[in-house]
Write an enzyme that holds these catalytic residues in place. Structure first.
Site, PDB file in Angstrom:
ATOM      1  N   ASP A 131       0.962  -1.200   0.033  1.00  0.00           N
ATOM      2  CA  ASP A 131       0.018   0.136  -0.010  1.00  0.00           C
ATOM      3  C   ASP A 131       0.856   1.156  -0.057  1.00  0.00           C
ATOM      4  OD1 ASP A 131      -2.491   1.551   0.454  1.00  0.00           O
ATOM      5  OD2 ASP A 131      -1.532   1.735   2.398  1.00  0.00           O
ATOM      6  N   ASP A 188      -0.083   5.288   0.867  1.00  0.00           N
ATOM      7  CA  ASP A 188      -0.467   6.218   2.072  1.00  0.00           C
ATOM      8  C   ASP A 188      -0.740   5.478   3.285  1.00  0.00           C
ATOM      9  OD1 ASP A 188      -0.716   8.504   0.120  1.00  0.00           O
ATOM     10  OD2 ASP A 188      -2.624   7.804  -0.442  1.00  0.00           O
ATOM     11  N   ASP A 210      -1.425  -0.577   6.045  1.00  0.00           N
ATOM     12  CA  ASP A 210      -1.824  -0.160   7.434  1.00  0.00           C
ATOM     13  C   ASP A 210      -3.216   0.081   7.487  1.00  0.00           C
ATOM     14  OD1 ASP A 210      -2.202   2.072   5.248  1.00  0.00           O
ATOM     15  OD2 ASP A 210      -2.509   3.344   7.021  1.00  0.00           O
TER      16      ASP A 210
END
Length: 227
Positions: free
Chosen positions: A11, A13, A173
């Site tokens: 991922d 961001d 995240d």
């Protein structure tokens, strides 16, 4: 599919780069564009990982589709303007991110990819700003796929690289990243430094506290896959 190749999908961001200030500023502009007070910062960050067409109805369910489109366009314009003004400073790499990428890209059988809710324009700008052009052989973006947690991004990355489920790892995240990994049948590794609290990453095989914990977790996953 090759039995030798391994695939690590990141991922962006909240995992590789800390873009929360830019995201919050752009989301605030999106709400201002429709004359609605923005929610708290934590609420805005809770939708990171979703594509914008999924995020806006979550944040502003009382608004109609046309206003959601207005918000999306305002968000994109504000985010782009911020990036043009600040460059890499609008999305700094997390500590240890570059070192982790450098180590992985040196392993011949390991391929790297990204799966992000960003647009292609946004991802390309991030990659250019940090000089990451050589790292990612597969780049999956919101323009081409259903929003996370749909597994389309991971399936396409595996198809493009010829790597099977047992040798593919998704790192992210948010709960959306971990749910996407589970839906695709691949191992998910969470990170503790991003935008969702650790308890929301429960489907993850493990949650990294630092990037230097990544090699050991990858070795464990791939050892099990080879057994």
């Amino acid at each position: 599919m090759s039995d030798d190749l391994k695939l690590v999908i990141f991922d962006v961001d909240g995992t590789l780069v800390d873009s929360q200030a830019a995201i919050v500023a752009a989301m605030t502009a999106a709400f201002e564009a429709v004359g609605v007070l923005p929610p708290e910062r934590s609420v805005m960050l809770s939708i990171v990982g979703l594509s914008l067409d999924r995020a806006m109805p979550v944040l502003a369910p009382e608004l109609d589709d046309d206003l959601h489109v207005t918000m999306i366009e305002a968000y994109k314009a504000a985010y782009h303007a911020n990036r043009l003004t600040l460059g890499a400073a609008s999305m700094p790499l997390y500590p240890g991110a570059r070192e982790a990428l450098d180590a992985l890209v040196q392993i011949p059988e390991v391929l790297l990819g990204v799966a992000t809710g960003k647009s292609r324009r946004g991802l390309d700008a991030m990659i250019e700003a940090h000089g990451l052009e050589k790292y990612f052989v597969t780049r999956q973006v919101a323009d081409d796929h259903p929003s996370k947690p749909h597994p389309s991004m991971i399936f396409t990355a595996m198809a493009e690289t010829g790597v099977d489920r047992g040798r593919t790892v998704m790192i992210g995240d948010t709960e959306f990243d971990m749910a996407m990994a589970a839906a695709a049948g691949v191992a998910g590794l969470g990170v503790s430094w991003g935008y969702h609290p650790v308890h929301m990453l429960a489907p993850a095989r493990a949650v990294l506290g630092r990037f230097d914990e990544l090699p050991g977790q990858l070795d464990s996953i791939w050892t099990e896959a080879a057994a």
